[in-house]
Design a protein around this motif. Sequence first.
Motif, PDB file in Angstrom:
ATOM      1  N   GLY A 174       0.923  -1.206  -0.016  1.00 16.37           N
ATOM      2  CA  GLY A 174       0.003  -0.072   0.129  1.00 16.37           C
ATOM      3  C   GLY A 174       0.861   1.220   0.045  1.00 16.37           C
ATOM      4  O   GLY A 174       0.552   2.057  -0.812  1.00 16.37           O
ATOM      5  N   GLY A 175       1.885   1.223   0.964  1.00 15.12           N
ATOM      6  CA  GLY A 175       2.533   2.505   0.795  1.00 15.12           C
ATOM      7  C   GLY A 175       3.700   2.780  -0.475  1.00 15.12           C
ATOM      8  O   GLY A 175       3.654   3.902  -0.824  1.00 15.12           O
ATOM      9  N   PHE A 176       3.820   1.328  -1.170  1.00 16.63           N
ATOM     10  CA  PHE A 176       4.574   1.765  -2.412  1.00 16.63           C
ATOM     11  C   PHE A 176       3.476   2.222  -3.584  1.00 16.63           C
ATOM     12  O   PHE A 176       4.001   3.293  -4.171  1.00 16.63           O
ATOM     13  N   ILE A 177       2.422   1.814  -3.677  1.00 20.19           N
ATOM     14  CA  ILE A 177       1.561   1.909  -4.596  1.00 20.19           C
ATOM     15  C   ILE A 177       1.055   3.507  -4.350  1.00 20.19           C
ATOM     16  O   ILE A 177       1.305   4.377  -5.305  1.00 20.19           O
ATOM     17  N   ARG A 178       0.892   4.051  -3.110  1.00 18.38           N
ATOM     18  CA  ARG A 178       0.434   5.292  -2.830  1.00 18.38           C
ATOM     19  C   ARG A 178       1.316   6.243  -3.209  1.00 18.38           C
ATOM     20  O   ARG A 178       1.298   7.259  -3.704  1.00 18.38           O
ATOM     21  N   THR A 179       2.702   5.870  -2.559  1.00 14.85           N
ATOM     22  CA  THR A 179       3.941   6.758  -2.843  1.00 14.85           C
ATOM     23  C   THR A 179       4.308   7.024  -4.354  1.00 14.85           C
ATOM     24  O   THR A 179       4.519   8.127  -4.815  1.00 14.85           O
ATOM     25  N   GLN A 180       4.210   5.682  -4.917  1.00 17.52           N
ATOM     26  CA  GLN A 180       4.587   5.847  -6.428  1.00 17.52           C
ATOM     27  C   GLN A 180       3.547   6.690  -7.260  1.00 17.52           C
ATOM     28  O   GLN A 180       3.752   7.209  -8.419  1.00 17.52           O
ATOM     29  N   ALA A 181       2.452   6.636  -6.823  1.00 19.37           N
ATOM     30  CA  ALA A 181       1.411   7.341  -7.449  1.00 19.37           C
ATOM     31  C   ALA A 181       1.558   8.908  -7.264  1.00 19.37           C
ATOM     32  O   ALA A 181       1.486   9.675  -8.340  1.00 19.37           O
TER      33      ALA A 181
END
Length: 397
Positions: free
Chosen positions: A227-234
Amino acid sequence: MSDQPTAPPTELRQHHPRDRGEILGMGGMWLAKWSLCLVLIAAGGWVVWTLLGVLWVAVLPVLLAIVVSTVLWPPTRAMTSRGVPPGAAAGITLIAFLGFFGGIIALIVPSVVDQAPELANKASQGITQVQEWIKGPPINLQDDQIDSAVQAIIHKLQTSAQAIATGVFSGVSAAGSMLVTLTLVLVLAFFFIKDGPRFLPWLHSVTGGRAGRHFEAVSVRIWDTLGGFIRTQALVSFVDAFFIGLGLIILGVPLAPMLALLTFIAGFIPIVGAFVAGALAVLVALVAKGWTTALIVLVIVIAVQQLEGNVLQPVLQSRTMKLHAVIVLLAVTAGGSMFGIVGAFLAVPVAAVVAVVIRYIGEQVDLKLDDRDRDAGTEADAGAEPATEPGDLATAD
């Protein structure tokens, strides 16, 4: 004369030196044991990899649905915490997600249709200008040389077309078709965000108390990391797309909204995606506006990517991923070579999951070592002789 207790005689222990062959034998046994363990682990990994290849049609939608669920879960959780039924909350979130991306595509498609013919004409004019330029000094190529070079390039592309198509669409074709895969991903994502809170208790009950505790801890960490990766990458991709798209609009480059959207999507493939999207933007600017505009776009792309690489990525991603840039690049390269675009997209999340599991195993090993050292210290304290000899406590008559 008083009787004083005497200490028991101390037996001298003779230390016999070990034979050199004994030491070498112990080392050989240690090496053989670990070699056998590595062979068994490799065999198990090969079996898992083979099963993954056989079941890839079903595994791919599940992996993509998990990634999508990490994005859709926060708004779903917010609604369920306010009393909205889980099914209704998941449905509203999914419909809003589809409406958002559908609206963006609906806004971009008309501009692409309108500007595509003009861009094609610009491209043909640019090719003609390049041919005129290479005919003059200092290159001085002749028409027959140019034609032979063009024919060689066309022949190379034709012979490599099948390989290129296989590399681009290998991940999607493995699941049947893009439409079927997308539909299955959305259905799975709906059930994941609807029934997600029931998964950990079910997993705990199936695996048992001891193993369930570890599975639950690892699952929570993996979910938080994804979740942190997807939101941060977004967020990082949005910053790239916003500034690059703004620069393209100001410079009047055709297809600027589409290029901005491609930049946003490509941002989810770290390092490689940003490079490819930036190169495409520079190429379109070169064809449509000439060298000066293309150089300005190149400067904008480099500046934005430097902002991403030196500020956004270290500050934001280091809190969630904790992966070195070399590991990210190797993961993207391996995933892209084996599974195409889908593999490049899933490479970094998979590497992050593996890193989470390795860190958890390391933590458990450290805890075991600490417990053993603590137990050894307790046993040593219990078996230690008193500091005062018994004879010192005796008194003379």
